[in-house]
Scaffold this motif. Structure first.
Motif, PDB file in Angstrom:
ATOM      1  N   PRO A  25       0.817  -1.124   0.042  1.00  0.00           N
ATOM      2  CA  PRO A  25      -0.079  -0.241   0.187  1.00  0.00           C
ATOM      3  C   PRO A  25       0.903   1.300  -0.028  1.00  0.00           C
ATOM      4  CG  PRO A  25      -0.075  -0.973   1.871  1.00  0.00           C
ATOM      5  CD  PRO A  25       0.880  -1.940   1.094  1.00  0.00           C
ATOM      6  N   GLU A  26       0.245   2.357  -0.284  1.00  0.00           N
ATOM      7  CA  GLU A  26       0.826   3.670  -0.486  1.00  0.00           C
ATOM      8  C   GLU A  26       1.872   3.889   0.648  1.00  0.00           C
ATOM      9  OE1 GLU A  26       2.479   6.007  -2.660  1.00  0.00           O
ATOM     10  OE2 GLU A  26       0.966   5.248  -3.642  1.00  0.00           O
ATOM     11  N   SER A  27       0.830   3.711   1.819  1.00  0.00           N
ATOM     12  CA  SER A  27       1.702   4.150   3.025  1.00  0.00           C
ATOM     13  C   SER A  27       3.070   3.691   3.520  1.00  0.00           C
ATOM     14  CB  SER A  27       0.456   3.791   4.146  1.00  0.00           C
ATOM     15  OG  SER A  27       0.214   2.593   4.128  1.00  0.00           O
ATOM     16  N   LEU A  28       3.171   2.267   2.966  1.00  0.00           N
ATOM     17  CA  LEU A  28       4.199   1.430   3.091  1.00  0.00           C
ATOM     18  C   LEU A  28       5.349   1.554   2.127  1.00  0.00           C
ATOM     19  CD1 LEU A  28       2.639  -1.555   5.072  1.00  0.00           C
ATOM     20  CD2 LEU A  28       3.722   0.280   6.124  1.00  0.00           C
ATOM     21  N   ALA A  29       5.031   2.146   0.832  1.00  0.00           N
ATOM     22  CA  ALA A  29       6.007   2.088  -0.221  1.00  0.00           C
ATOM     23  C   ALA A  29       7.140   2.488  -0.162  1.00  0.00           C
ATOM     24  CB  ALA A  29       5.118   2.806  -1.454  1.00  0.00           C
TER      25      ALA A  29
END
Ligand code: ADP
Ligand code: ZN
Length: 814
Positions: A25-29
């Motif tokens: 997900p974007e938040s962990l990218a």
């Protein structure tokens, strides 16, 4: 469908043969990186996985997402991933498990379920208490004191609370389940330090404060703990002084020091011409790609000194060195010598460290703070990313292959690792394995030799004593023969040290009933128990089962038990009886269970506090004790009777190695080798210290029987507590193997199937054992065949009652 910023390939630490794709997900990218652990959903669980790298999204199915990233920095350099993959492929072991066993323990996050009672639940339970089942009562009572891990809810390790009960209580609203992550047990150790602050000291300062300041000033910084040891009020004073800006207090990451005592630095020695030639040749190859060497140098020829010279060169090139040593006792010796030369640049990795210490060492290596890594077999996975040289010392040693789950040979994969890192690898030994010697002769390794001992010290003179000729002697005289006895007298008379070697621990290995003649056997294994006098028990060397002493004969009741057979304890007793004034120590697995005990024994030997050391193969290996002038081999034959095609090789190596312990100082050495089979070629060759003679005969046998290294073997180890089930699976597996072999010409040509047969020790720790060997001259068809077998009969490999283990290049085929 969710959109992800990218997809990654993840290996989970479970016995699964494949890797999985997860969405990021974007938040962990920004935080997902190869070498980091991530938390991923797997069925209904959440498990730890290792990020291998970015991947395309395969197929249209719903990809699950990475839940969390568990590490701030990668735990291993991404450059190691191809190595892990190679090991996983070759040993047919799941990649996630390979990585897990490579990483230091204590790092794996466990997903634990916690259960808590709701207030309504507690109230309702009170009202209905008498109507509840006993287990429900117990659960609710225990939950009164707060949330409990599901695992601990039953109160006893051997009991589980049925899932149905938990479900029922949850449905009633009496309790709730919570998934909480429990961090690994390892934590960083921080220490508080004080340094000078930015304010000048006022003239009115008290004496204690002034004293503290001057100590800090002299040392630039000091641990607060150390200051407190010198000035008891220091912690309080420092706090006040910090408020005034006189000192600065901060925390610093500490590496738990695995090294016992300070080691005085030493200077490189001037190499002799043979050493120099080796160092020059290997040195020239460093930094120029993969190059594998076999260094065969007699015992005491100064191989270690050559390693040290090479290491210096590698470090100067900006690369790092990995040194593998077969066991902890030898690590301490290797470590001393490397520390003396390279100080803090040395890191060590072995099972004798606490998990915290190991973790620290791991991080130091990962952060490139250590240019030299010394370790036991598992250190082959040390997280170096710039290895220039890998040394495998005592490469013949079989402990490189021991292991519980992942049955790899550290020596073999060290060569692979060197290849994948474009590094030089040196396999060193005084008694090279037949395997490596063969590889050298067929050009896979470059052979280097050191033929002479340092300073041209002579090899020990070896006298063979035929034990058949002293068979009528009684008691101690039977195994400390007159020749050995006289030699011991002479050595001890000159204050020299004696080493006595017997490859079996305990007091008597064959206790028998004097009335019926039956041996005292293990209840769980097909083996006789060994009498241990000091511990006062009969003990099984395979499963640890013990019977108290005195014990009745299992067949005829109370009876006299004769203590036949020999062990190190009996030898120790004999020495004490024959030489009452001598200080005798014993080194075997019984005396070295406690941490640090090996080092303690070796230290007292070094200090001269021991006159006679009795021991098992632990004493045979690479130690360097200049004052040992006499080595007595009590009975050379024990390892010959081992049911393994390497028995002759192992016997030769043990004898030549133990003989190499004598005469390493200025006084010449002597070896008395007692044997029942003085004509066996392994013993003759060892007595002559003639490796070539041994190799020639041995490789002849291997050729004639097509045994490794001429061929390769993959072994199926089949075991079960149920005798019939083990046999059934073994026989079915045999059937499957033969069918698959018959179905393909390549297999008929290249694959040979031996067995299934019952193992020579038919039962160990209650498990009935069978085995089957798959043998062939070429490894590729062999491995393809084994894969075909496991694909054709998956049920046999996942049998509920039978364990089938695949061992590639097996050792110890008993
Ligand atoms: P190996 O590893 O081959 O058994 P070591 O490296 O332990 O041999 O050397 C045996 C002993 O000889 C050690 O005490 C070592 O310090 C010493 N030694 C090694 N090389 C030299 C040298 N060139 N000059 C003098 N002493 C040496
Ligand atoms: Zn047993």
């Amino acid at each position: 469908m969710t959109t992800y910023s990218c997809h990654v390939d993840v290996a989970v630490a479970l016995p699964l043969d494949q890797t999985y794709t997860y969405g990021v997900p974007e938040s962990l990218a920004s935080s997902v990186m190869p070498g980091k652990r991530v938390l991923v959903p797997m069925g209904r669980r959440r498990v730890t996985g290792y990020v291998l790298g970015e991947t395309d999204c395969r197929g249209a199915y719903a990809v699950k997402r990475i839940l969390d990233v568990l590490d701030p920095v990668p735990l291993f350099p991404p450059g190691m991933i191809p190595f892990f993959k190679w090991v996983s492929e070759y040993y047919m072991h799941p990649l996630g498990e390979v990585i897990q066993s490579a990483l230091p323990g204590g790092l794996n996050v466990v997903d634990l379920v916690t259960v808590a009672a709701t207030p309504e639940g507690l109230a309702a339970a009170d009202v209905e208490f008498t109507h509840l089942s006993p287990l429900a009562r117990e659960v609710m009572t225990r939950l009164r004191s707060g949330p409990i891990r599901l695992r601990d809810l039953a109160g006893r390790a051997d009991r589980r609370v049925p899932a149905a009960l938990i479900q029922d209580l949850e449905d009633r609203g009496w309790l709730c389940r919570e998934r909480r992550l429990q961090g690994g047990a390892t934590r960083l150790r921080m220490e508080r330090f004080a340094a000078m602050g930015d304010q000048p000291a006022p003239p009115s300062l008290s004496r204690a404060r002034r004293e503290i300041l001057s100590m800090i000033e002299a040392r630039r910084e000091m641990p607060v703990g150390e200051l407190a040891g010198l000035v008891p009020t220091a912690p309080r004073l420092i706090r006040a002084m910090a408020d005034q800006g006189l000192v600065r207090v901060y925390e610093k990451r500490m590496y738990r020091d695995p090294f016992g005592e300070p080691i005085p630095p030493d200077e490189p020695r001037v190499l002799n011409s043979e050493q120099a030639a080796v160092a020059a040749e290997v040195g020239a190859a460093i930094g120029k790609g993969f190059c594998p060497y076999l260094l065969a140098g007699v015992t005491g020829s100064g191989k270690t000194e050559v390693y040290l010279h090479l290491a210096r060169k590698v470090i100067e090139t900006g690369l790092s060195v990995l040194v593998l040593v077969p066991e902890i006792a030898l690590i301490s010796q290797m470590e001393r010598r490397f520390r003396a030369r390279f100080g803090d640049a040395v890191a060590v990795l072995h099972s004798g460290l606490s998990s915290g210490e190991r973790y620290d060492q791991w991080l130091r290596i990962l952060n490139r703070e250590a240019a030299v890594v010394i370790g036991a077999r598992s250190a082959v996975f040390a997280p170096l990313d710039n290895a220039g040289l890998i040394i495998v010392d005592e490469e013949h040693d079989t402990s490189y292959k021991q292991g519980a789950d992942l049955l790899y040979n550290a020596r073999d994969i060290a060569v692979v690792r060197a290849k994948l890192s474009a590094a030089v690898v040196v396999l060193g030994s005084a008694t090279p394995s037949v395997h490596s010697c063969y590889n050298a002769r067929i050009g896979k390794l470059k052979e280097l030799r050191i033929r002479k001992r340092v300073e041209s010290r002579p090899l020990a003179e070896i006298t063979v004593v035929d034990l058949k000729k002293v068979q009528d002697a009684r008691g101690a005289r039977r195994y400390i023969t007159p020749v050995l006895h006289d030699a011991m007298k002479a050595a001890l008379g000159k204050n020299e040290q004696v080493l006595l070697f017997l490859n079996r621990r305990g007091f008597a290995s064959f206790p028998v009933c004097s009335s019926c003649g039956n041996a005292i056997r293990c209840a769980h294994c097909d083996i006789t128990l060994t009498y241990h006098r000091l511990a006062g028990v009969y003990r099984c060397h395979y499963c640890g089962y013990t019977r108290p002493v005195p014990s009745d004969c299992p067949a005829c009741g109370p009876s006299h038990i004769k203590l036949l057979g020999l062990g190190t304890e009996k030898v120790e007793a004999a020495v004490t009886a024959l030489f009452p004034g001598a200080r005798v120590a014993r080194m075997d697995r019984d005396t070295t269970t406690r941490k640090g005990s090996v080092v303690r024994i070796l230290k007292s030997l070094r200090k001269g506090a021991v006159d006679v050391l009795v021991g098992t193969q632990m004493v045979a290996k690479g130690h360097d004790f200049p004052n040992i002038t006499l080595v007595g081999v009590i009975c050379a034959d024990l390892s010959l009777s081992f049911p393994d095609f390497r028995a002759g090789e192992r016997t030769f190596q043990l004898l030549a190695q133990v003989a190499g312990r004598a005469g390493r100082g200025d006084a010449p050495g002597r070896v008395i080798l007692q044997t029942y089979t003085p004509d066996h070629f392994s013993i003759v060759a060892a007595a002559m210290q003639d490796y070539e003679a041994f190799y020639k005969v041995e490789i002849g046998f291997r050729r004639a029987l097509a045994y490794p290294p001429v061929s390769r073997i993959i072994q199926f180890k089949i075991s079960s507590v149920e005798q019939a089930a083990a046999r059934e699976v073994a026989e079915s597996l045999g059937g499957v193997c033969r069918e698959i072999r018959g179905g393909e010409e390549t297999y008929e040509k290249w694959v040979e199937i031996l067995g299934p047969v019952e193992a020579s020790i038919q039962r160990i720790a209650g498990r009935h054992r069978w085995q089957m060997l798959i043998k062939g001259r070429r490894v590729a068809p062999l491995r393809r065949f084994v894969r075909a077998v496991s694909a054709a009969a998956p049920a046999l490999f996942r049998h509920s009652k039978v364990r089938v283990v695949i061992d590639v290049d097996p050792f110890f085929m008993s």
